[in-house]
Design a protein around this motif. Sequence first.
Motif, short mmCIF file in Angstrom:
data_model
loop_
_atom_site.label_atom_id
_atom_site.label_comp_id
_atom_site.label_asym_id
_atom_site.label_seq_id
_atom_site.Cartn_x
_atom_site.Cartn_y
_atom_site.Cartn_z
N MET A 310 0.83 -1.20 0.00
CA MET A 310 0.00 0.00 0.00
C MET A 310 0.87 1.25 0.00
SD MET A 310 -3.14 0.93 2.58
CE MET A 310 -2.12 0.72 4.06
N LYS A 311 1.96 1.25 0.76
CA LYS A 311 2.83 2.42 0.82
C LYS A 311 3.44 2.74 -0.54
CE LYS A 311 4.09 2.02 5.71
NZ LYS A 311 5.19 1.94 6.69
N TYR A 312 3.81 1.70 -1.29
CA TYR A 312 4.38 1.92 -2.62
C TYR A 312 3.31 2.14 -3.69
CZ TYR A 312 9.04 0.59 -1.01
OH TYR A 312 10.26 0.53 -0.37
N GLY A 313 2.08 1.71 -3.43
CA GLY A 313 1.04 1.77 -4.44
C GLY A 313 0.37 3.12 -4.59
N ILE A 314 0.62 4.03 -3.66
CA ILE A 314 -0.04 5.34 -3.70
C ILE A 314 0.86 6.36 -4.39
CG2 ILE A 314 -0.94 7.24 -2.30
CD1 ILE A 314 -1.63 5.15 -0.16
N ASP A 315 0.30 7.05 -5.37
CA ASP A 315 0.99 8.13 -6.06
C ASP A 315 0.65 9.43 -5.32
OD1 ASP A 315 2.01 10.07 -7.74
OD2 ASP A 315 1.26 9.14 -9.58
N ARG A 316 1.47 9.80 -4.35
CA ARG A 316 1.19 10.96 -3.51
C ARG A 316 1.17 12.26 -4.31
NH1 ARG A 316 3.74 7.05 -0.90
NH2 ARG A 316 3.42 6.66 1.35
N ASP A 348 11.45 10.38 -0.22
CA ASP A 348 11.11 9.46 -1.31
C ASP A 348 11.25 7.98 -0.91
OD1 ASP A 348 10.59 11.58 -3.06
OD2 ASP A 348 12.71 11.73 -3.59
N LEU A 349 11.19 7.71 0.39
CA LEU A 349 11.36 6.33 0.85
C LEU A 349 10.34 5.39 0.23
CD1 LEU A 349 12.70 4.30 2.82
CD2 LEU A 349 10.99 4.99 4.52
N TYR A 350 9.10 5.86 0.13
CA TYR A 350 8.03 5.05 -0.45
C TYR A 350 7.49 5.72 -1.71
CZ TYR A 350 8.21 2.62 4.03
OH TYR A 350 8.62 1.91 5.12
N ALA A 351 8.40 6.20 -2.54
CA ALA A 351 7.99 6.83 -3.79
C ALA A 351 7.17 5.84 -4.62
CB ALA A 351 9.22 7.27 -4.58
N HIS A 352 6.23 6.38 -5.37
CA HIS A 352 5.28 5.55 -6.12
C HIS A 352 6.00 4.53 -7.01
CE1 HIS A 352 2.00 5.22 -9.38
NE2 HIS A 352 1.64 4.48 -8.35
N ASP A 355 4.88 -1.38 -9.69
CA ASP A 355 5.42 -2.71 -9.97
C ASP A 355 5.95 -3.36 -8.69
OD1 ASP A 355 4.84 -2.50 -12.65
OD2 ASP A 355 6.82 -1.69 -13.18
N LYS A 356 6.61 -2.59 -7.87
CA LYS A 356 7.11 -3.13 -6.61
C LYS A 356 5.96 -3.53 -5.70
CE LYS A 356 10.41 -2.29 -2.88
NZ LYS A 356 11.53 -1.46 -2.42
N ALA A 357 4.89 -2.73 -5.69
CA ALA A 357 3.72 -3.06 -4.87
C ALA A 357 3.12 -4.39 -5.30
CB ALA A 357 2.68 -1.94 -4.97
N ARG A 358 2.98 -4.58 -6.62
CA ARG A 358 2.42 -5.83 -7.13
C ARG A 358 3.32 -7.02 -6.78
NH1 ARG A 358 2.05 -2.47 -11.80
NH2 ARG A 358 -0.03 -1.56 -12.02
N GLN A 359 4.64 -6.80 -6.88
CA GLN A 359 5.58 -7.89 -6.59
C GLN A 359 5.54 -8.27 -5.11
OE1 GLN A 359 7.39 -9.45 -9.12
NE2 GLN A 359 7.55 -10.96 -7.46
N LEU A 360 5.39 -7.29 -4.25
CA LEU A 360 5.30 -7.59 -2.82
C LEU A 360 4.10 -8.48 -2.52
CD1 LEU A 360 6.16 -4.05 -1.40
CD2 LEU A 360 7.42 -6.15 -0.89
N GLU A 385 -11.07 8.69 -2.79
CA GLU A 385 -11.46 7.99 -4.02
C GLU A 385 -10.28 7.77 -4.95
OE1 GLU A 385 -14.51 10.54 -5.43
OE2 GLU A 385 -15.93 10.00 -3.84
N LEU A 386 -9.36 8.73 -5.00
CA LEU A 386 -8.18 8.58 -5.86
C LEU A 386 -7.26 7.49 -5.30
CD1 LEU A 386 -6.62 9.46 -8.31
CD2 LEU A 386 -5.69 11.39 -6.99
N ILE A 387 -7.05 7.48 -4.00
CA ILE A 387 -6.23 6.44 -3.39
C ILE A 387 -6.86 5.07 -3.60
CG2 ILE A 387 -5.43 5.54 -1.15
CD1 ILE A 387 -5.09 8.51 -0.30
N GLN A 388 -8.16 5.00 -3.48
CA GLN A 388 -8.86 3.73 -3.74
C GLN A 388 -8.56 3.24 -5.16
OE1 GLN A 388 -13.01 4.02 -4.71
NE2 GLN A 388 -13.55 2.13 -3.61
N ALA A 389 -8.63 4.14 -6.13
CA ALA A 389 -8.38 3.75 -7.52
C ALA A 389 -6.92 3.34 -7.73
CB ALA A 389 -8.75 4.91 -8.44
N GLN A 390 -5.98 4.06 -7.11
CA GLN A 390 -4.57 3.73 -7.27
C GLN A 390 -4.24 2.37 -6.68
OE1 GLN A 390 -2.57 7.04 -5.45
NE2 GLN A 390 -2.79 8.37 -7.24
N LEU A 391 -4.81 2.06 -5.52
CA LEU A 391 -4.53 0.77 -4.89
C LEU A 391 -5.18 -0.38 -5.64
CD1 LEU A 391 -4.73 1.71 -1.09
CD2 LEU A 391 -2.70 1.38 -2.52
#
Length: 521
Positions: A310-316, A348-352, A355-360, A385-391
């Motif tokens: 989730m941390k990597y899956g969000i485009d802040r 940028d520790l959890y920058a968007h 691909d890494k999110a899916r692999q995890l 709603e945007l976070i929901q769509a990104q995840l």
Amino acid sequence: MTRARTNPARPQLPNPRQTRRGFLGLGLAAGIVLSLEACGGASTADSASGGSKTIKWAWQLPTTWDPVTSSAGSDVQMLALAYDPLTALDEQGNAVPWLAESWAYDEAGTSVTFTLRPGLTFSDGKPIDAAAVAASIERGRTQDGSLIAPQMATIKKVSAPGDLEVLVELSEVDYQYPLLFAGKTGMVVNPAAFEADAAALATQPAGSGPFTVTSYVQNDHASMKKNPRFHLADEIKVENFDLYPQQDPSTAVASVRSGQFNIGRLGGAQVQQAKDAGLDVQVIDTMYVSVLDVNVSMAPFDDPAVVEAMKYGIDREKVREVAFFGLGDVNYQPFPPGYVGYNAELDDLYAHDPDKARQLLADAGYTAPVKGTFTSSGQSDPAVELIQAQLKEVGIELEIESIPPTQHTQLVYLEHSRALTYDGFAGRESPVQAFQVLFGAEGLMNPGRTTNPELEAQLEKVKKTPTDSPEYPALLQEATRIAVTSFPNVFLQLMPSAIARKGVSELPDLPSLRRFEGVKA
């Protein structure tokens, strides 16, 4: 001995034009009076000398008017209208005099004596002496249901050895108390009120702040008048302060333009609209950071792989641009750049990285989308709603559950009955207090009630180090690293406060407590 800087005449003043990167350690709940020259900037107010001298702000109402049972960090903004704390913070985050004109630790660091300014009084005229302050602190740390008691766990006893001397004896070395007492924990409540009827403080505050509440209707409004006994009363230029809940951002511009309110909070979408309507728009940096709070005792977030994905899956950055129209700054930790606890290594520790999110998730054995519930109190539906769509794009499908804002704290943080929620952290005066609230086993904003022995050990080092020691920043920044990398909180972005004004002068430009000394209407 460790002594505070002392100025019995008035608090030391920060630079009103500081930038975010120019301050070290300001908590949202703290604030110092600006010089009058810096406070009165708007020409609309200068021409309104014949007006009502009333601020009408669609801002927020506190969860309670009692600092001891307040359940929201942002309450401190409203409570400061009615109460004074013992200390305040300067622009570097150092504790400076407020009700206390000085303080000193003993050589061992296990007791601290606060010396009060002479001649202070509560709004009812009763003296603010050492006995009253000691009784107020003792109530905060011992009363059943106190939400500030956990921050005072190292206090053994509070006494009044003199009329103006308040002695705080500690069970261990703890140099955080001058910082801690700059917020709710240090707000002095009139003992005459809580000894007579403590429950009444929920609707009838009893302090010494710039205003006194004359009427209060829960969830509707609070009417206040200037407190002539406030120790800086000469700098309060308005006679009345009417406080209302925040309006729907879509109506904020119209309500200020029509005169229903003369200050209104704006969403990012309304900033240009307010300018086009001829209103004064002010954007003020704050310590407020938006965050996803996670209950790791509830599925699917009891799996660390899901939390990390989730941390990597969000485009802040996308959330900032789309949901907030470019306001604010992306942030991965609870403190802003320039704050003494800010750790630059976490940038940028959890920058968007979808691909890494899916692999995890794949490495954790997930072959189908992870299902869960995402709770929203309506604070920022576009962001939710945007976070929901990104995840969903990375394999985490969340159903949005909307709950009333009035129930959010109870359900999420007191009953711990929600797995994931969008919220914000308003900052604290003491960084150790901030860690306790966010990551402590009893922390109000730690819905899973998990803790980390490594973080606890690091915070012990921080508490035992004087805040002016050269070692202090590095110790605190290491605590930040441990917390951010080991806890499930998903920090998103720093959120400034955007307001529209009509006939009210510029507010002090502090990323901290809203102050009203020098403000004209």
